[in-house]
Motif scaffolding. Structure first.
Motif, short mmCIF file in Angstrom:
data_model
loop_
_atom_site.label_atom_id
_atom_site.label_comp_id
_atom_site.label_asym_id
_atom_site.label_seq_id
_atom_site.Cartn_x
_atom_site.Cartn_y
_atom_site.Cartn_z
N SER A 192 -2.72 17.23 3.75
CA SER A 192 -4.12 16.87 3.52
C SER A 192 -4.24 15.75 2.48
O SER A 192 -5.06 14.84 2.63
CB SER A 192 -4.92 18.09 3.07
N VAL A 193 -3.42 15.83 1.44
CA VAL A 193 -3.43 14.78 0.42
C VAL A 193 -2.97 13.45 1.04
O VAL A 193 -3.57 12.39 0.80
CB VAL A 193 -2.52 15.15 -0.76
N ASN A 194 -1.91 13.52 1.83
CA ASN A 194 -1.40 12.31 2.49
C ASN A 194 -2.47 11.69 3.39
O ASN A 194 -2.65 10.46 3.42
CB ASN A 194 -0.15 12.65 3.29
N LYS A 195 -3.20 12.54 4.10
CA LYS A 195 -4.27 12.05 4.99
C LYS A 195 -5.39 11.40 4.19
O LYS A 195 -5.92 10.34 4.57
CB LYS A 195 -4.82 13.21 5.82
N ALA A 196 -5.74 12.00 3.06
CA ALA A 196 -6.79 11.43 2.22
C ALA A 196 -6.37 10.08 1.64
O ALA A 196 -7.16 9.12 1.62
CB ALA A 196 -7.14 12.39 1.09
N LEU A 197 -5.12 9.99 1.18
CA LEU A 197 -4.62 8.72 0.66
C LEU A 197 -4.59 7.65 1.75
O LEU A 197 -4.96 6.50 1.51
CB LEU A 197 -3.21 8.91 0.08
N SER A 198 -4.17 8.04 2.95
CA SER A 198 -4.12 7.09 4.06
C SER A 198 -5.52 6.56 4.38
O SER A 198 -5.68 5.38 4.71
CB SER A 198 -3.52 7.77 5.30
N GLY A 199 -6.52 7.43 4.28
CA GLY A 199 -7.89 6.99 4.53
C GLY A 199 -8.35 5.96 3.52
O GLY A 199 -9.03 4.99 3.88
N LEU A 200 -7.96 6.14 2.26
CA LEU A 200 -8.33 5.17 1.22
C LEU A 200 -7.57 3.86 1.40
O LEU A 200 -8.10 2.79 1.11
CB LEU A 200 -8.04 5.76 -0.17
N VAL A 201 -6.34 3.95 1.92
CA VAL A 201 -5.57 2.74 2.24
C VAL A 201 -6.26 1.96 3.34
O VAL A 201 -6.38 0.72 3.27
CB VAL A 201 -4.12 3.10 2.64
N ARG A 202 -6.71 2.65 4.38
CA ARG A 202 -7.37 1.98 5.51
C ARG A 202 -8.65 1.27 5.06
O ARG A 202 -9.02 0.23 5.63
CB ARG A 202 -7.69 2.99 6.61
N ARG A 203 -9.31 1.80 4.06
CA ARG A 203 -10.51 1.14 3.54
C ARG A 203 -10.16 -0.04 2.65
O ARG A 203 -11.05 -0.74 2.15
CB ARG A 203 -11.35 2.15 2.74
N ASP A 204 -8.85 -0.24 2.40
CA ASP A 204 -8.35 -1.33 1.56
C ASP A 204 -8.76 -1.15 0.09
O ASP A 204 -8.89 -2.12 -0.64
CB ASP A 204 -8.83 -2.70 2.06
N TRP A 205 -8.94 0.12 -0.32
CA TRP A 205 -9.29 0.39 -1.71
C TRP A 205 -8.06 0.64 -2.56
O TRP A 205 -8.10 0.46 -3.77
CB TRP A 205 -10.22 1.60 -1.79
N ILE A 206 -6.97 1.10 -1.93
CA ILE A 206 -5.74 1.39 -2.66
C ILE A 206 -4.54 0.88 -1.87
O ILE A 206 -4.64 0.58 -0.68
CB ILE A 206 -5.56 2.89 -2.93
N GLU A 207 -3.40 0.82 -2.57
CA GLU A 207 -2.12 0.47 -1.94
C GLU A 207 -1.07 1.39 -2.51
O GLU A 207 -0.97 1.55 -3.74
CB GLU A 207 -1.78 -0.99 -2.24
N LEU A 208 -0.29 2.05 -1.66
CA LEU A 208 0.72 3.00 -2.12
C LEU A 208 1.99 2.28 -2.54
O LEU A 208 2.46 1.37 -1.85
CB LEU A 208 1.03 4.01 -1.01
N ASP A 209 2.53 2.69 -3.68
CA ASP A 209 3.76 2.09 -4.20
C ASP A 209 4.60 3.21 -4.82
O ASP A 209 4.63 3.38 -6.04
CB ASP A 209 3.43 1.02 -5.24
N GLY A 210 5.28 3.98 -3.97
CA GLY A 210 6.03 5.13 -4.45
C GLY A 210 5.08 6.18 -5.01
O GLY A 210 4.12 6.56 -4.36
N ARG A 211 5.36 6.65 -6.22
CA ARG A 211 4.47 7.61 -6.86
C ARG A 211 3.30 6.94 -7.57
O ARG A 211 2.41 7.62 -8.06
CB ARG A 211 5.24 8.47 -7.87
N SER A 212 3.33 5.62 -7.61
CA SER A 212 2.22 4.88 -8.19
C SER A 212 1.29 4.40 -7.08
O SER A 212 1.72 4.19 -5.94
CB SER A 212 2.72 3.69 -9.00
N VAL A 213 0.02 4.26 -7.41
CA VAL A 213 -0.97 3.79 -6.46
C VAL A 213 -1.71 2.61 -7.09
O VAL A 213 -2.26 2.73 -8.19
CB VAL A 213 -1.98 4.90 -6.11
N VAL A 214 -1.69 1.47 -6.42
CA VAL A 214 -2.42 0.30 -6.89
C VAL A 214 -3.88 0.44 -6.45
O VAL A 214 -4.16 0.61 -5.26
CB VAL A 214 -1.82 -1.00 -6.33
#
Length: 227
Positions: A192-214
């Motif tokens: 569920s967390v992965n799905k939520a993060l992916s949704g924020l990525v699709r909105r171009d609000w975040i970018e995943l970088d290992g354990r860090s999130v831009v």
């Protein structure tokens, strides 16, 4: 592992800052250090409360476990934080489980020695009460989020709360743990967390970088949380 503890180190702990030198020396004389490996259990709910712990280094999770083995992380504690002050005051057994999230080192103070020190100085007792009040406030906020925010907004709020701006102007959030630990803290599954993060990525609000999130658009994330 047992090692010596300096009174000056205990003097920096919030609930001990009001104590005089004599009280701090007595605490230091009775205290010892303890090392914890990652995933090692410090104590579990229902155990007698024999020590107060101060985190010297590392990170630990305070969690509750259901009868079916499901876990919910109530909080994480790091350097300078205290573990076990509730049982210290009411003398009741431990109310939660505590597990090391990574290699950690603790200062252990026998409960009777710590209790005697706090009872000897009203200012120290007040500092302990203020620390407990701060914990209640944090838990109240957490419970409010569980009721009023859906998971993607809770994830967005967590990212904002752990964000920092780098020298190049980039805003980065360090989750400080695996997605499994983050999921336990939010009371959901890792998927569920992965799905939520992916949704924020699709909105171009975040970018995943290992354990860090831009955080590409912190303002948009804040508006999303408040919407």
């Amino acid at each position: 592992m047992r090692g010596r503890v300096a009174a000056s180190e205990l003097a920096r702990v919030r609930i001990f800052t009001a104590l005089d030198d004599g009280a701090l020396q007595r605490l230091a004389a009775a205290a010892f250090t303890r090392r914890m490996a990652a995933n090692q259990i410090l104590f579990v709910s229902g155990e007698p409360s024999e020590h107060l712990y101060v985190v010297r280094s590392g990170l630990l999770r305070v969690l509750t476990t259901s009868s079916h083995g499901e876990q919910l992380v109530l909080s994480t504690v790091g350097p300078g934080d205290v573990i076990g002050e509730l049982s210290l005051l009411d003398r009741h057994p431990r109310s939660a489980d505590v597990v090391a999230a990574e290699l950690s080192e603790l200062i252990a103070v026998p409960a009777d020695v710590a209790r005697s020190a706090l009872e000897s100085d009203p200012r120290a007792a007040l500092a302990t009460a203020c620390e407990l009040a701060a914990q209640v406030r944090r838990l109240t906020g957490t419970m409010g989020d569980l009721v009023f925010l859906d998971l993607p907004r809770r994830v967005a709020k967590l990212l904002l709360s752990r964000s920092a701006t780098r020298s190049d102007g980039t805003t980065v959030s360090d989750l400080g743990a695996s997605q499994s630990i983050v999921a336990a803290q939010l009371g959901v599954s890792r998927q569920s967390v992965n799905k939520a993060l992916s949704g924020l990525v699709r909105r171009d609000w975040i970018e995943l970088d290992g354990r860090s999130v831009v955080l590409r658009d912190p303002a948009a994330l804040q508006r999303y949380v408040e919407s």
